[in-house]
Motif scaffolding. Structure first.
Motif, PDB file in Angstrom:
ATOM      1  N   PHE A  97      -5.527  -4.249  -3.315  1.00  0.00           N
ATOM      2  CA  PHE A  97      -4.321  -3.711  -2.666  1.00  0.00           C
ATOM      3  C   PHE A  97      -4.351  -2.190  -2.748  1.00  0.00           C
ATOM      4  CE2 PHE A  97      -1.636  -7.311  -1.572  1.00  0.00           C
ATOM      5  CZ  PHE A  97      -2.437  -8.325  -2.069  1.00  0.00           C
ATOM      6  N   PHE A  98      -4.065  -1.580  -1.622  1.00  0.00           N
ATOM      7  CA  PHE A  98      -4.123  -0.115  -1.533  1.00  0.00           C
ATOM      8  C   PHE A  98      -2.734   0.426  -1.268  1.00  0.00           C
ATOM      9  CE2 PHE A  98      -8.208  -1.882  -0.453  1.00  0.00           C
ATOM     10  CZ  PHE A  98      -9.060  -1.128  -1.247  1.00  0.00           C
ATOM     11  N   GLU A  99      -2.529   1.674  -1.697  1.00  0.00           N
ATOM     12  CA  GLU A  99      -1.193   2.226  -1.437  1.00  0.00           C
ATOM     13  C   GLU A  99      -1.245   3.522  -0.637  1.00  0.00           C
ATOM     14  OE1 GLU A  99       0.520   2.544  -5.305  1.00  0.00           O
ATOM     15  OE2 GLU A  99      -0.565   4.394  -5.794  1.00  0.00           O
ATOM     16  N   ARG A 100      -2.449   4.061  -0.422  1.00  0.00           N
ATOM     17  CA  ARG A 100      -2.518   5.346   0.272  1.00  0.00           C
ATOM     18  C   ARG A 100      -3.956   5.604   0.695  1.00  0.00           C
ATOM     19  NH1 ARG A 100      -2.641  10.766  -1.405  1.00  0.00           N
ATOM     20  NH2 ARG A 100      -3.096  10.211  -3.562  1.00  0.00           N
ATOM     21  N   ALA A 101      -4.126   6.333   1.797  1.00  0.00           N
ATOM     22  CA  ALA A 101      -5.475   6.740   2.211  1.00  0.00           C
ATOM     23  C   ALA A 101      -5.367   8.082   2.916  1.00  0.00           C
ATOM     24  CB  ALA A 101      -6.095   5.704   3.142  1.00  0.00           C
ATOM     25  N   ALA A 102      -6.238   8.997   2.566  1.00  0.00           N
ATOM     26  CA  ALA A 102      -6.219  10.332   3.193  1.00  0.00           C
ATOM     27  C   ALA A 102      -7.636  10.882   3.210  1.00  0.00           C
ATOM     28  CB  ALA A 102      -5.300  11.265   2.411  1.00  0.00           C
ATOM     29  N   GLY A 103      -8.054  11.410   4.361  1.00  0.00           N
ATOM     30  CA  GLY A 103      -9.399  11.976   4.468  1.00  0.00           C
ATOM     31  C   GLY A 103     -10.453  10.900   4.223  1.00  0.00           C
ATOM     32  N   ALA A 104     -11.401  11.223   3.320  1.00  0.00           N
ATOM     33  CA  ALA A 104     -12.449  10.242   3.014  1.00  0.00           C
ATOM     34  C   ALA A 104     -12.047   9.312   1.878  1.00  0.00           C
ATOM     35  CB  ALA A 104     -13.729  10.987   2.636  1.00  0.00           C
ATOM     36  N   MET A 105     -10.830   9.466   1.368  1.00  0.00           N
ATOM     37  CA  MET A 105     -10.427   8.744   0.149  1.00  0.00           C
ATOM     38  C   MET A 105      -9.418   7.632   0.439  1.00  0.00           C
ATOM     39  SD  MET A 105     -12.177  10.478  -2.011  1.00  0.00           S
ATOM     40  CE  MET A 105     -11.574   9.748  -3.536  1.00  0.00           C
ATOM     41  N   ILE A 106      -9.522   6.568  -0.356  1.00  0.00           N
ATOM     42  CA  ILE A 106      -8.515   5.509  -0.306  1.00  0.00           C
ATOM     43  C   ILE A 106      -8.142   5.164  -1.752  1.00  0.00           C
ATOM     44  CG2 ILE A 106     -10.257   3.656  -0.084  1.00  0.00           C
ATOM     45  CD1 ILE A 106      -8.177   2.275   1.845  1.00  0.00           C
ATOM     46  N   TYR A 107      -6.842   4.944  -1.986  1.00  0.00           N
ATOM     47  CA  TYR A 107      -6.310   4.824  -3.354  1.00  0.00           C
ATOM     48  C   TYR A 107      -5.711   3.443  -3.547  1.00  0.00           C
ATOM     49  CZ  TYR A 107      -6.687   9.861  -2.777  1.00  0.00           C
ATOM     50  OH  TYR A 107      -7.167  11.126  -2.519  1.00  0.00           O
ATOM     51  N   ASP A 108      -6.124   2.731  -4.614  1.00  0.00           N
ATOM     52  CA  ASP A 108      -5.570   1.394  -4.813  1.00  0.00           C
ATOM     53  C   ASP A 108      -4.383   1.435  -5.776  1.00  0.00           C
ATOM     54  OD1 ASP A 108      -6.497   1.312  -7.450  1.00  0.00           O
ATOM     55  OD2 ASP A 108      -8.147  -0.064  -7.018  1.00  0.00           O
TER      56      ASP A 108
END
Ligand SMILES: Cc1ncc(COP(=O)(O)O)c(C=O)c1O
Length: 436
Positions: free
Chosen positions: A36-47
Motif C-alpha cells: 500500500f502506497f500513500e504518495r508518489a513524486a518524481g522518481a519516488m514512491i512512498y509506502d
C-alpha cells in the motif's frame, strides 16, 4: 514485524471487501504481497510503512514524466474547474487529436477512449469491418488487455501450447467465452517464414495482423531485423490490416513510438499509458479511409470518452514530450543507457548469466545464459523467473521497486544519482540471490 507490516495489515483488511484485496489481477503477483502506497513524486514512491522507493515500475509505463508532474496536475486542475464531462465536443479534444496526427506517422484520424483494452476492441472491430473478414493473427506472449477476445496465449504453459509452428489458441482465464477461439490464429513472434506460409494457405480469411511492435509484456523483445517490414508487406499483398498495439511503446520508444523507432507504418495503432502522464486516456489512430467508417457504419461509443481531465492531461503531456526538441527523450535515453551499461558491468564482474535487452527507455533484464531472447518460448524455457522474483524482492528490501516480469521503465524524473543508488542495490541483490 517486517519492513511491510502496515501494508500487510491493510492488505488483510482490504481482502474483506475487495476481491483478492486488489482491483487488478496483475497486482496480486506483487512481492511479498500487494503493498500500500500513500504518495508518489518524481522518481519516488512512498509506502505506508515509511519505505521510500526509487520506482522503475512507473505504474506499468504511464509515468513517463515521473510521478505527480506539476505541469500536468496544474493543467488538469485548471481545465476541470470548467466542467468534467460535457457529453459533447470541446476544443481540447481537437488539440490532442491534432497533436497525434502531427506526431504519429500512421495517424490521419483519431478516436479516444479511456483504457487500452477498449481501444484494442475498436481496432479489431474496424479491421473486420474494413476487410469483411473475421480472423485475426496474433502472437504468443503478446498482451492486448483482459477482455474475452484478447486474453489469449499470454502465458500458456508449454505442455498445452501445441507445437511451436502451430500453437493452439488458448484461453487464459476461467469463464472466458470459448467461442472467441475460432476468431484467432496464433503464431510465435519474430518468425516471418511461419507468417508467410500461413498467409499462403489462409491469408484471404485474415482481417488483421495485430502485435506489440516490441514485445514488452513477456520479456522485452524487439522485432528481429526485417520482421515488421515483412508483416507490412504481407498485409499489403493480401489487403490485410496491419495493426500495431503501441499501448506500451507509444511515446516511450520515442515521440513517434515504435513506428518512428523501427520505420514501419501500420494501418491502425492504439495508444494509452505514456500519452496521458498517469491519467486515463487511450486512442485508436489510423488511415482516414478506414477511420471514417466510425462516422458511417462502425460503432464506437463511451460515456467518459474524451472527458476534460483525460484530454487536459494528454494535451499537457504531449507538450512536455515535445519541449526543447525532445529533451525528455534525450534524458530518458541517457539515464536508461547508464543503467544498462552499469548492470552489464556488474554482471560481467560477478560472472553471472544475466541478459539486458531492449531500449534505454524500456529495457528488460532476465537471468539466462542466452545471448538474446527472441520469442515467448525462449522466455519460458531459458529465463529463470523464480530467481528473478527473488532479485525483485531483494531490490525491494533495498527500496528499489521493479516490475516482476523484468521490464524497467525510465522516467524524466530519474537522475544519475538514482542510477548510482540503483546500481549499488543491483550488485548487492545479485550477490544475495546467487549467495556469493
Ligand atoms: C500492449 C498492451 N495492449 C493493451 C493493454 C491493455 O491496456 P489497459 O490495461 O489500459 O486496458 C496493455 C496493458 O498493459 C498493453 O500493454
Amino acid at each position: 514485524m517486517t519492513q511491510w507490516q502496515h501494508s500487510k495489515e491493510l492488505w488483510e483488511r482490504s481482502r474483506q471487501t475487495l476481491a483478492g484485496g486488489v482491483s487488478s489481477n496483475v497486482r496480486l503477483s506483487a512481492q511479498p504481497h500487494p503493498l500500500f502506497f500513500e504518495r508518489a513524486a518524481g522518481a519516488m514512491i512512498y509506502d505506508v510503512d515509511g519505505n521510500a522507493y526509487i520506482d522503475y515500475m512507473m505504474s506499468q509505463g504511464p509515468m513517463i514524466l515521473g510521478h505527480s508532474p506539476t505541469v500536468i496536475l496544474d493543467a488538469v486542475n485548471t481545465a476541470m474547474r470548467k466542467g468534467q464531462l460535457y457529453a459533447g465536443q470541446h476544443e481540447l479534444e481537437i488539440e490532442v487529436s491534432e497533436a497525434l496526427v502531427r506526431l504519429i506517422p500512421s495517424a490521419e484520424l483519431c478516436r479516444f477512449g479511456l483504457s487500452g483494452s477498449e481501444m484494442v476492441q475498436a481496432a479489431m472491430r474496424l479491421a473486420r469491418a474494413v476487410t469483411g473478414r473475421q480472423k485475426i493473427l496474433r502472437f504468443e506472449g503478446h498482451y492486448h488487455g483482459w477482455f474475452d477476445n484478447v486474453l489469449l496465449n499470454v502465458a500458456t504453459p508449454l505442455d498445452v501450447a501445441g507445437s511451436r509452428e502451430r500453437p493452439k489458441t488458448t484461453l487464459a482465464s476461467v469463464g472466458q467465452a470459448a467461442s472467441v477461439l475460432e476468431d484467432f490464429i496464433v503464431l510465435p513472434w519474430n518468425d516471418l517464414e511461419l507468417v508467410e506460409s500461413l498467409f499462403a494457405e489462409r491469408g484471404h480469411e485474415i482481417a488483421a495482423i495485430m502485435c506489440e511492435p516490441m514485445m514488452c509484456n513477456t520479456g522485452g523483445i524487439p522485432p528481429v531485423a526485417g520482421y515488421l517490414e515483412g508483416l507490412r508487406r504481407i498485409c499489403d499483398e493480401l489487403g490485410t490490416i496491419f495493426y500495431l498495439d503501441e499501448i506500451v511503446t507509444g511515446f516511450r520508444l520515442g515521440l513517434q513510438g515504435a513506428q518512428g523507432r523501427f520505420g514501419v507504418t501500420p494501418d491502425l495503432a492504439t495508444y494509452a499509458k505514456a500519452m496521458a502522464g498517469g491519467f486515463a486516456n487511450s486512442a485508436l489512430v489510423g488511415k482516414r479511409d478506414y477511420m471514417e467508417r466510425f462516422a458511417v457504419d462502425v460503432n464506437h461509443s463511451g460515456t467518459f470518452n474524451s472527458n476534460i481531465i483525460s484530454m487536459a492531461a494528454s494535451a499537457a503531456t504531449l507538450i512536455e514530450l515535445q519541449r526543447d526538441d525532445g529533451a525528455v527523450y534525450r534524458h530518458l535515453e541517457t539515464i536508461g543507457q547508464m543503467l544498462i551499461d552499469g548492470i552489464r558491468d556488474i554482471v560481467q564482474n560477478l560472472d553471472l548469466p544475466v541478459l539486458v535487452q531492449g531500449f534505454p527507455t524500456a529495457f528488460h533484464m532476465s537471468f539466462t545464459e542466452k545471448a538474446a531472447i527472441n520469442d515467448y518460448r525462449d522466455y519460458v524455457l531459458y529465463c529463470d523467473k523464480d530467481r528473478y522474483g527473488d532479485f525483485v524482492l531483494a531490490m525491494l528490501k533495498r527500496e528499489i521497486r521493479l516490475v516482476g516480469r523484468g521490464i524497467w521503465y525510465i522516467s524524466a524524473a530519474h537522475t544519475p544519482e538514482h542510477v548510482s543508488q540503483t546500481l549499488a542495490a543491483v550488485e548487492a541483490s545479485l550477490k544475495e540471490v546467487w549467495e556469493q
